[in-house]
Write an enzyme that holds these catalytic residues in place. Structure first.
Site, PDB file in Angstrom:
ATOM      1  N   GLU A   1      -0.934   0.010  -1.097  1.00 24.91           N
ATOM      2  CA  GLU A   1      -1.223   1.397  -1.077  1.00 24.91           C
ATOM      3  C   GLU A   1      -2.601   1.684  -1.386  1.00 24.91           C
ATOM      4  O   GLU A   1      -2.945   2.048  -2.483  1.00 24.91           O
ATOM      5  CB  GLU A   1      -0.271   2.014  -1.852  1.00 24.91           C
ATOM      6  CG  GLU A   1       1.120   2.274  -1.611  1.00 24.91           C
ATOM      7  CD  GLU A   1       1.901   3.265  -2.247  1.00 24.91           C
ATOM      8  OE1 GLU A   1       1.596   3.710  -3.484  1.00 24.91           O
ATOM      9  OE2 GLU A   1       2.821   3.843  -1.646  1.00 24.91           O
TER      10      GLU A   1
ATOM     11  N   GLU B   1       8.257   1.297   2.325  1.00 24.23           N
ATOM     12  CA  GLU B   1       8.825   1.797   0.870  1.00 24.23           C
ATOM     13  C   GLU B   1       9.450   3.334   1.052  1.00 24.23           C
ATOM     14  O   GLU B   1       8.807   3.941   1.691  1.00 24.23           O
ATOM     15  CB  GLU B   1       7.776   2.001  -0.026  1.00 24.23           C
ATOM     16  CG  GLU B   1       7.288   0.565  -0.409  1.00 24.23           C
ATOM     17  CD  GLU B   1       6.252   0.683  -1.593  1.00 24.23           C
ATOM     18  OE1 GLU B   1       6.195   1.657  -2.316  1.00 24.23           O
ATOM     19  OE2 GLU B   1       5.305  -0.225  -1.719  1.00 24.23           O
TER      20      GLU B   1
HETATM   21  C1  GLA Z   1       4.422   2.947  -4.561  1.00 23.77           C
HETATM   22  C2  GLA Z   1       3.988   1.588  -4.651  1.00 23.77           C
HETATM   23  C3  GLA Z   1       5.085   0.849  -5.468  1.00 23.77           C
HETATM   24  C4  GLA Z   1       5.898   1.725  -6.586  1.00 23.77           C
HETATM   25  C5  GLA Z   1       6.141   2.752  -5.753  1.00 23.77           C
HETATM   26  C6  GLA Z   1       7.261   3.669  -6.665  1.00 23.77           C
HETATM   27  O1  GLA Z   1       4.991   2.988  -3.398  1.00 23.77           O
HETATM   28  O2  GLA Z   1       3.485   1.009  -3.513  1.00 23.77           O
HETATM   29  O3  GLA Z   1       4.320  -0.223  -6.114  1.00 23.77           O
HETATM   30  O4  GLA Z   1       5.083   1.874  -7.651  1.00 23.77           O
HETATM   31  O5  GLA Z   1       5.249   3.718  -5.433  1.00 23.77           O
HETATM   32  O6  GLA Z   1       7.408   4.865  -5.907  1.00 23.77           O
END
Ligand code: GLA
Length: 695
Positions: free
Chosen positions: A154, A310
Site C-alpha cells: 500500500e 485485501e
Molecule cells: C491495509 C494493509 C494491511 C492491514 C489492513 C487492515 O490494507 O495493507 O497491512 O493493515 O490495511 O485493514
C-alpha cells in the site's frame, strides 16, 4: 517500452489472504495450513512486514523460518504472493541512518514505531530495500510456490509525501529534469506573483507550511513529484525482480481511488493490478463507490482481470467505529469484486492477531478459531469460488466510462486559492457513478485522452487541468458518435496551473460550444435549483455563469442570481454530442441527466432506479456471466427486458435454471451463465420490489 504483462501463476480463482506466521509459534502454522486447505485457500501473501527478522543485522540474513513456512504451504498446494518485505525498514536501519525517517508538512520528523517509516526519496532506504529484494528474488525466484511478487505494501498509505531535506534535493532534481532552466520554472510557476522569483534551484524547497497560500504551480509539481518518487522506488524494485526472475508477475497492492498516487502510471509499471478494498459495512451505499473503485482497477490495464488482494472478512480496526459485516455481506462484497473483473478474493488477514494495533481487525480465522463466524463464512465462500472457476480471465462488459485525471484531482484539492474548497473530484466522480449505477450501468475508468474504444458514453465529472491533446481525443470520441458529458470547473488551467487564454473551458470550448464567465460556488447552506423536463433539482456545492454560445440549452437555473441562465447544454458534433453540466446536482438530478444521455446513446436505463440492485456481466466472447447482486436488506425481484426468452441461463452457484423473474434474498447473488449477446443482459427491478436498500 512496456512488454506484455506476465500472469499470476495460478490456475484457479485466487483465494486466501495475508499470512503473518511470525506472530505465532511454529506449531500453530500446522493448524493454519490444515484449516487453509479446509477453506479452499490457494494463495497467501507473506512476509510483508518481516524485514527485521529476515535481515536481523545489516547484510546478515536468516531465511530459515521463511523457508519452512513456504515449504509447508507448498506441501499443501498453497502458492505464495511473495512480498519483498520492504514496506517497513527495521529499527537498525533507522538508528544507523535517522535521515531515512520522513518529515511532515511542518518539517517535523516522524518517529519510528508504526510502519512505512521511510522517506520515499531516501537513497539509503532504496539501497537497503533493493539489496533485500535481490536477496529474496535469488533465494525464492525458482521456488515452485512463487505465484506473484508483491512489492512493498500500500504505497502512500501512511507516507505519500515527505518534506525532509533529502526530499528537497530530490524535488529539485525532478524540477530540473522537467524545466531544464530556472527561467522556465519561474515562467511555469508564475513566480512574478508575490515576489516568488527564484535565481537558483537551491532556493527551492518542498511546499512546507508557509506564511500563507503556497504557489499553486509549486504545489502541483510537488504532488506530481511525490507520486513519481514512490513510482521510482517501485520501478527500482521491479527492475531488480525482472532481472532475477524475468517471468514472474509483479504487483503492488493499490488502495482503491487514492488521491495521492497516479495509479495510471503505477499500473503501467506492473503486471497485475491488485486492490485493497474496505467498504464500510455501516454505510448502506458503500458498494456504489466500491463499484467505481473496481471499475478503475479493471481499467488500469485496459480491461484485464485484476485481483482483490485485501478486504476485511468483517470489521476493520482503523475507523472510529468498526462495524462488522452482517451475515452474507462479506460474500456479497466478494462477489461484487468478482463481478467487476477480479480473478479471486483475498483478505487481510488469515489469522486474527493476538497483539498489536490490528488485534481487533477481523480475520478469516477469528480469535475463536474454527468455530468463528468468519471461518465458517470463509469456508463456505471458498467452496463457491470453485464453482465460479469459468469466469477466470473473462472481461467485464461496460459501455460507460468515467475520466480519472490525477492532475485535475490534485488541482481541485489544492489547499487554498480556489473558488471553493467544497468541490472535490472524488465526491463528484462518486455522485456521477452513483447515478449511472442506479440507472443500471457499470462504469469503466479512462484517461482523459482515451482510448475510448468500446464506450458509447464518457463521463467527465471534472477536468480542471485540460490539455489540447485531451480535448482533441474527446472531440474525436464525440465525432465518432459518442456522448460526452463534461462537469463543472473543467478546462480551467493548463498543466502549469495557468488559466487558459479566454478562460474556461479552454481547449474544450469549441467542442462544448459554451463559455464560462464566472464561477458561482454555493456558500455553505445556500440552496438553488435547475429546471429540467418540468422538474426541479437541487444544486450542490457549485454553479456557474455560462454563455451557451452555439450549444443548445437543455436545462436552466431555476432560482437565485443565475435564474434563467443556462445550466446544462448540449452541442452536436459529428455523429455524437457533447454535454456540459455547469453545476453540482442532487441524486435525482444527476440520474435525470444521465438517463437522457444514455437514451441518446441508445442504452437502456432502469425505470425503477435503485442502488440495491447491481447487474454486471463478464464475458469470454462465447458465454456471458451475468452477476446479479442484491445489496439491500430486503428481498428483490428482478425482471428482464420485455421480449426476452423466458430462460435467462444457469446460475453457476446453485446450478439452477434462471427464468425471466428472479427473486434474490437480502445480500444474495446469482451468477447467470448464458450465451453472449450483442448487448449485456439488462435486468431491472420488478414493480413490487423495494427501490432502495434499507438500513
Ligand atoms: C491495509 C494493509 C494491511 C492491514 C489492513 C487492515 O490494507 O495493507 O497491512 O493493515 O490495511 O485493514
Amino acid at each position: 517500452m512496456t512488454d506484455a504483462p506476465r500472469s499470476i501463476r495460478l490456475d484457479a480463482l485466487a483465494y486466501g489472504g495475508d499470512y503473518n506466521p511470525d506472530q505465532w509459534p511454529e506449531e500453530v502454522w500446522h493448524e493454519d495450513v490444515r484449516l487453509m486447505v479446509e477453506a479452499g485457500v490457494n494463495l497467501v501473501t507473506l512476509p510483508v512486514f518481516s524485514w527485521p527478522l529476515l535481515e536481523p543485522n545489516p547484510g546478515e540474513y536468516d531465511f530459515a523460518g521463511l523457508d519452512r513456512v513456504i515449504d509447508l504451504l507448498w506441501e499443501h498446494g498453497i502458492r505464495i504472493d511473495l512480498a519483498t518485505a520492504t514496506a517497513t525498514p527495521p529499527a537498525w536501519l533507522i538508528r544507523q541512518h535517522p535521515d531515512v525517517l520522513p518529515h511532515n508538512v511542518d518539517g517535523v520528523r516522524l518517529e519510528f514505531g508504526s510502519r512505512q517509516s521511510y522517506c520515499p526519496s531516501s537513497p539509503i532506504f532504496r539501497e537497503h530495500a533493493l539489496r533485500l529484494t535481490r536477496t529474496l528474488a535469488e533465494r525464492y525466484g525458482a521456488h515452485p510456490a512463487l505465484a506473484l511478487w508483491h512489492i512493498s505494501n500500500e504505497y502512500g498509505d501512511h507516507v505519500s509525501r515527505c518534506w525532509c531535506p533529502v526530499s528537497a534535493v530530490a524535488f529539485r532534481d525532478w524540477l530540473r529534469a522537467r524545466y531544464e532552466t530556472i527561467d522556465e520554472l519561474n515562467k511555469s510557476w508564475g513566480t512574478s506573483v508575490w515576489g516568488q522569483h527564484y535565481l537558483d534551484w537551491n532556493q527551492i524547497e518542498p511546499p512546507r507550511t508557509a506564511t500563507g497560500p503556497i504557489n499553486p504551480g509549486q504545489q502541483l509539481d510537488f504532488e506530481r513529484f511525490s507520486s513519481d518518487a514512490l513510482l521510482d522506488l517501485f520501478q527500482a524494485e521491479i527492475d531488480v525482480l525482472r532481472e532475477v526472475t524475468p517471468d514472474v508477475a509483479v504487483t503492488t497492492n493499490f488502495m482503491s481511488l487514492l488521491r495521492d498516487l497516479d495509479y495510471w502510471d503505477f499500473a503501467e509499471a506492473e503486471d497485475l493490478v491488485t486492490d485493497d478494498a474496505y467498504p464500510d459495512p455501516a454505510d448502506p451505499e458503500a458498494h456504489v463507490s466500491a463499484a467505481l473503485n473496481y471499475g478503475l482497477m479493471r481499467s488500469l490495464k485496459g480491461g484485464r482481470p485484476w485481483l482483490l488482494l485485501e478486504q476485511a472478512p468483517s470489521a476493520v480496526s482503523w475507523r472510529d467505529v468498526n462495524v462488522p459485516k452482517a451475515p452474507g455481506q462479506m460474500r456479497l462484497g466478494s462477489m461484487q469484486a468478482l463481478a467487476h473483473g477480479s480473478d479471486g478474493v483475498m483478505f487481510f488477514q488469515w489469522r486474527q492477531a493476538k497483539f498489536g494495533p490490528e488485534k481487533f481487525h477481523s480475520a478469516m480465522l477469528g480469535h475463536r478459531g474454527e468455530k468463528s463466524r468468519s471461518f465458517q463464512e470463509t469456508k463456505a465462500l471458498g467452496a463457491e469460488l470453485v464453482r465460479l472457476a469459468p469466469i477466470r480471465e473473462t472481461r467485464v462488459r461496460a459501455s460507460v466510462a468515467l475520466v480519472a485525471d490525477w492532475d485535475s484531482w490534485w488541482g481541485v484539492s489544492a489547499p487554498d486559492s480556489l473558488p471553493s474548497q467544497r468541490l472535490n473530484w472524488l465526491s463528484e466522480a462518486r455522485a456521477w457513478n452513483a447515478a449511472a449505477f442506479a440507472l443500471g450501468h457499470p462504469v469503466d475508468t479512462v484517461r482523459a485522452d482515451g482510448p475510448f474504444d468500446g464506450h458509447t458514453v464518457v463521463l467527465v465529472p471534472n477536468l480542471y487541468a485540460a490539455t489540447g491533446a485531451q480535448a482533441d481525443a474527446l472531440a474525436a470520441f464525440v465525432r465518432d458518435g459518442g456522448q460526452l458529458v463534461v462537469g463543472p470547473f473543467s478546462g480551467v488551467v493548463d498543466h502549469s496551473e495557468q488559466v487558459h487564454d479566454g478562460g474556461a473551458p479552454g481547449p474544450l470550448r469549441e467542442l462544448l460550444g459554451i463559455e464560462v464567465d464566472e464561477w458561482w460556488p454555493l456558500a455553505d447552506r445556500a440552496t438553488g435549483q435547475i429546471a429540467l423536463d418540468g422538474e426541479t433539482h437541487s444544486l450542490r456545492v457549485w454553479s456557474e455563469w455560462i454563455d451557451a454560445g452555439d450549444a443548445t440549452v437543455v436545462a436552466e437555473y431555476a432560482s437565485g442570481d443565475l435564474a434563467g441562465r443556462p445550466a446544462l447544454t448540449r452541442r452536436a458534433h459529428g455523429a455524437g454530442a457533447a454535454w456540459y453540466l455547469s453545476a453540482g446536482l442532487d441524486e435525482a438530478g444527476m440520474q435525470a441527466i444521465l438517463a437522457r444521455v444514455f437514451q441518446a446513446a441508445g442504452s437502456p436505463t432502469r425505470e425503477i432506479r435503485s442502488t440495491a440492485l447491481e447487474v454486471v456481466s463478464r464475458t469470454d466472447g462465447t458465454d456471458d456471466f451475468t452477476f446479479v447482486l442484491n445489496h439491500g436488506r430486503e428481498p428483490i425481484t428482478i425482471a428482464a427486458q420485455p421480449g426476452r426468452a423466458p430462460l435467462l441461463g444457469i446460475d453457476l452457484i446453485t446450478g439452477a435454471a434462471v427464468a425471466e423473474q428472479l427473486t434474490l434474498d437480502a445480500f444474495d447473488v446469482a451468477v447467470i451463465r448464458h450465451p453472449t449477446e450483442p448487448e449485456p443482459l439488462f435486468l431491472t427491478l420488478a414493480d413490487h420490489s423495494t427501490d432502495q436498500p434499507t438500513t
